[in-house]
Design a protein around this motif. Structure first.
Motif, PDB file in Angstrom:
ATOM      1  N   ALA A   1      41.363  35.453  41.559  1.00  0.00           N
ATOM      2  CA  ALA A   1      41.597  36.752  40.924  1.00  0.00           C
ATOM      3  C   ALA A   1      43.047  37.186  41.096  1.00  0.00           C
ATOM      4  O   ALA A   1      43.654  37.746  40.174  1.00  0.00           O
ATOM      5  CB  ALA A   1      40.651  37.792  41.515  1.00  0.00           C
ATOM      6  N   ALA A   2      43.626  36.934  42.284  1.00  0.00           N
ATOM      7  CA  ALA A   2      45.028  37.273  42.509  1.00  0.00           C
ATOM      8  C   ALA A   2      45.930  36.453  41.582  1.00  0.00           C
ATOM      9  O   ALA A   2      46.930  36.969  41.050  1.00  0.00           O
ATOM     10  CB  ALA A   2      45.393  37.030  43.969  1.00  0.00           C
ATOM     11  N   LEU A   3      45.604  35.181  41.388  1.00  0.00           N
ATOM     12  CA  LEU A   3      46.362  34.351  40.446  1.00  0.00           C
ATOM     13  C   LEU A   3      46.274  34.911  39.032  1.00  0.00           C
ATOM     14  O   LEU A   3      47.280  34.960  38.305  1.00  0.00           O
ATOM     15  CB  LEU A   3      45.822  32.920  40.470  1.00  0.00           C
ATOM     16  N   LEU A   4      45.081  35.338  38.640  1.00  0.00           N
ATOM     17  CA  LEU A   4      44.909  35.923  37.307  1.00  0.00           C
ATOM     18  C   LEU A   4      45.712  37.209  37.186  1.00  0.00           C
ATOM     19  O   LEU A   4      46.370  37.457  36.162  1.00  0.00           O
ATOM     20  CB  LEU A   4      43.428  36.183  37.049  1.00  0.00           C
ATOM     21  N   GLY A   5      45.680  38.029  38.232  1.00  0.00           N
ATOM     22  CA  GLY A   5      46.438  39.271  38.213  1.00  0.00           C
ATOM     23  C   GLY A   5      47.935  39.034  38.074  1.00  0.00           C
ATOM     24  O   GLY A   5      48.633  39.738  37.336  1.00  0.00           O
ATOM     25  N   MET A   6      48.441  38.022  38.787  1.00  0.00           N
ATOM     26  CA  MET A   6      49.868  37.705  38.696  1.00  0.00           C
ATOM     27  C   MET A   6      50.256  37.229  37.303  1.00  0.00           C
ATOM     28  O   MET A   6      51.415  37.353  36.893  1.00  0.00           O
ATOM     29  CB  MET A   6      50.221  36.630  39.726  1.00  0.00           C
ATOM     30  N   ALA A   7      49.274  36.697  36.570  1.00  0.00           N
ATOM     31  CA  ALA A   7      49.571  36.198  35.224  1.00  0.00           C
ATOM     32  C   ALA A   7      49.501  37.286  34.168  1.00  0.00           C
ATOM     33  O   ALA A   7      50.281  37.264  33.196  1.00  0.00           O
ATOM     34  CB  ALA A   7      48.599  35.077  34.869  1.00  0.00           C
ATOM     35  N   ILE A   8      48.593  38.251  34.314  1.00  0.00           N
ATOM     36  CA  ILE A   8      48.372  39.192  33.200  1.00  0.00           C
ATOM     37  C   ILE A   8      48.877  40.606  33.461  1.00  0.00           C
ATOM     38  O   ILE A   8      49.088  41.364  32.510  1.00  0.00           O
ATOM     39  CB  ILE A   8      46.873  39.248  32.826  1.00  0.00           C
ATOM     40  N   ILE A   9      49.091  40.982  34.730  1.00  0.00           N
ATOM     41  CA  ILE A   9      49.537  42.357  35.003  1.00  0.00           C
ATOM     42  C   ILE A   9      51.033  42.540  34.752  1.00  0.00           C
ATOM     43  O   ILE A   9      51.434  43.519  34.090  1.00  0.00           O
ATOM     44  CB  ILE A   9      49.155  42.782  36.434  1.00  0.00           C
ATOM     45  N   PRO A  10      51.923  41.647  35.243  1.00  0.00           N
ATOM     46  CA  PRO A  10      53.360  41.867  35.014  1.00  0.00           C
ATOM     47  C   PRO A  10      53.754  42.023  33.550  1.00  0.00           C
ATOM     48  O   PRO A  10      54.575  42.909  33.231  1.00  0.00           O
ATOM     49  CB  PRO A  10      54.007  40.625  35.650  1.00  0.00           C
ATOM     50  N   PRO A  11      53.215  41.230  32.600  1.00  0.00           N
ATOM     51  CA  PRO A  11      53.603  41.465  31.201  1.00  0.00           C
ATOM     52  C   PRO A  11      53.238  42.861  30.709  1.00  0.00           C
ATOM     53  O   PRO A  11      53.975  43.445  29.897  1.00  0.00           O
ATOM     54  CB  PRO A  11      52.815  40.391  30.433  1.00  0.00           C
ATOM     55  N   MET A  12      52.120  43.384  31.185  1.00  0.00           N
ATOM     56  CA  MET A  12      51.737  44.736  30.798  1.00  0.00           C
ATOM     57  C   MET A  12      52.703  45.767  31.374  1.00  0.00           C
ATOM     58  O   MET A  12      53.118  46.704  30.684  1.00  0.00           O
ATOM     59  CB  MET A  12      50.316  45.022  31.278  1.00  0.00           C
TER      60      MET A  12
END
Length: 600
Positions: free
Chosen positions: A415-426
């Protein structure tokens, strides 16, 4: 690059440096905040000693008995199935923090309040350990500044988090924390330190119970495969093997009960100690080999594993099946129908979605992380190991949903890996609405909270029935209601198995059986006594010299006694059609119980 973009990048770099430098303090602050919030939320339950689970109640009874002078290695519960008592497969290790807090606070706040503080605070210790371990995994495998995302995912895990909350004093919280520590050791870039960490954490987990055995075995397998891939991990498998074997041996000597020193299959006994010691010794010996070909190393590891498996099958054939070892009759009636022993597809869809949402998000994150780390074997190998265990944990849900807390814990790094992928672009979007709502949506996807949306959109047809059942369950476990029972002279009471652990905590009475597999005969006596005919109930009463029969209509376990069959004794009792040798005992108005005294 624009000036605004440069400024944003500079702020991001400063943020990253801050989070990298203060990870431990930040994790402890998060732990303290969540702990305080949950303590406040549960304060009334703490003051009411609201231990809702049968295992939590029996754990408290075990600690009380120990503090009252029962032997360290004697884990029989003499308030169940008197006079011989009921044997339980647990160990003393989870008793230690509860007893320590109780003893420490008794001179300050008195015995009653000290016990309440003990059951409130003790679960927060493995909570802290688990959060620190998960933060470490995120730092090592995701990014040095990614640990807040791991903590956020963990705190949103609807099945994992309750295992670490106040009043949840059973051993599962400790086993989950130790699983996280073992995984942190697997992710440790320093081989020897990582091996020792995983080995000791695994040994302590085995000393508590075998619930995490599958995952611990996978950690051992991953450790061996690290060495197969690279000779550089020889120090890891040597440290892991020595600490696993040595730690398990020491834990067995310190914590194994008198009953667990026999070759039983459901606890750390000579059965599993021999297997763990052999595996640890094999890994230590393999570390001494100096062969540069990975195929040879794989062959040697495979031979060692096969020899251990064959030896186990030859020495302990009785332990090749289910470790509980209950009769077919009890398994069909009880064990196969326990809610947590059912597969995920036999749960209601709302619970199934809550269970599976975070693991699915974690899998997506692992896929992204593995793709990005495909050229960095130092990160790729442990990520692959965690991803494989996460996949296995999801598959195990289709066997028994009791693995759900471990499945959610294993999903946290993903989940942390997913967050690092999708949160910064937002967050970097030039559109304010995207920055705000996009970030919120990304967090929902990362944490598995997306499951709340369909659950909220579809009305629960059984909500009223479930709420009524929960209310009845709470009423049946109320110490206020039990006060009337406690005023009666000490006696042995025939009561439903799910009520009995609470009864022995809330009163000075004895009961016959709780829902514990080692006491199958006593359980069947209660099931057949309350769920059979009048003669069978009389037989149970006489066998245990019981003075009373107690029921609490509306409990979730009533189905065990044949509530749909009007001819069963349980239904006769519910309808106040008791046998002539049972005399109704008056209880205060509003009491949830019905009580009868046995007469000659």
């Amino acid at each position: 690059m624009t000036e605004a973009g440069t400024g944003a990048d500079a702020r991001d770099m400063a943020d990253h440096r801050f989070w990298r430098a203060h990870w431990l303090i930040g994790t402890l602050v998060a732990w303290a905040l969540v702990s305080c919030v949950t303590l406040l939320a549960k304060w009334q339950s703490v003051m009411a000693l609201g231990l809702g689970d049968t295992d939590d109640n029996l754990r408290l009874a075990q600690v009380r008995a120990w503090l009252d002078g029962q032997g360290w290695y004697d884990l029989r519960h003499y308030h169940l199935a008197p006079p011989a008592g009921a044997d339980i497969h647990w160990s003393r290790l989870p008793d230690l923090p509860i007893a320590a807090i109780d003893l420490l606070l008794t001179p300050v706040v008195g015995a009653e309040m000290a016990e309440r503080w003990a059951v409130a605070l003790a679960p927060l210790i493995p909570f802290a350990i688990g959060l620190i371990a998960l933060a470490l995994i995120a730092r090592r495998l995701v990014a040095p500044h990614a640990w807040p995302l791991a903590l956020l995912a963990a705190c949103c895990a609807g099945i994992l988090m309750p295992m670490w909350m106040p009043l949840r004093i059973d051993h599962h919280g400790w086993q989950l924390a130790l699983l996280a520590v073992a995984l942190a050791g697997l992710a440790d870039p320093r081989p020897a330190r990582g091996g020792v960490t995983s080995g000791i954490a695994s040994a302590l987990s085995l000393a508590i119970g075998l619930e995490m055995l599958i995952f611990l075995a996978l950690i051992g397998g991953a450790t061996a495969l690290f060495w197969v891939r690279s000779q550089e991990h020889a120090r890891r498998i040597a440290a892991y093997g020595a600490s696993l074997a040595g730690g398990s041996g020491i834990a067995f000597l310190i914590f194994a009960s008198e009953a667990n020193r026999a070759p039983v299959c459901d606890a750390l006994s000579p059965v599993w100690l021999s297997a763990v010691a052999a595996a640890g010794a094999a890994l230590a010996l393999l570390s001494l080999t100096r062969n540069e070909r990975w195929v040879v190393r794989l062959m040697l590891a495979g031979i060692a594993g096969a020899l251990i498996a064959i030896g186990f099958a030859l020495l302990w054939p009785d332990c090749l099946g289910r470790p509980e070892g209950v009769s077919r009759e009890l398994q069909a009636l009880w064990l196969d129908n326990v809610q947590e022993a059912r597969p995920i597809w036999r749960q209601d869809w709302q619970k199934a979605l809550i269970v599976i949402a975070l693991p699915l998000s974690g899998l997506a994150g692992y896929a992204i992380g593995l793709w990005r780390a495909r050229t960095d074997m130092a990160r790729f190998a442990p990520l692959l190991a965690l991803a494989a265990m996460a996949v296995m944990s999801i598959l195990l849900l289709f066997w028994q949903v009791r693995t759900a807390p471990a499945a959610q814990l294993l999903a946290v790094p993903g989940a942390a890996l997913l967050g690092m992928a999708i949160i910064p672009p937002m967050r970097r979007s030039g559109q304010m609405l995207v920055r705000v709502f996009g970030t919120v949506a990304a967090i929902g996807v990362m944490t598995g909270l997306w499951a709340v949306v369909p659950i909220a959109m579809v009305p629960d047809a059984d909500a009223a029935e479930s709420e009524a059942s929960d209310t009845a369950e709470a009423d049946c476990g109320s110490l206020e209601a039990m006060a009337a029972l406690d005023r009666l002279p000490p006696a042995t009471i025939v009561a439903p198995v799910d009520l009995s652990p609470r009864l022995i905590v809330g009163t000075h009475h004895n009961a016959i059986a709780g829902p514990y597999h080692r006491n199958g005969e006593a359980m069947m006596d209660v099931f057949e006594g309350l769920g059979g005919n009048e003669a069978r109930l009389r037989e149970t009463v006489e066998r245990y010299s019981a003075s009373y029969v107690l029921i609490c209509p509306g409990m979730k376990g009533d189905w065990l006694y044949g509530v749909e069959d009007e001819g069963r004794t349980f239904n006769r009792l519910v309808s106040d059609d008791a046998p002539s040798w049972l005399v109704s005992v008056a209880l205060p108005e509003g009491s949830p119980y019905r009580l009868w005294r046995v007469v000659e």
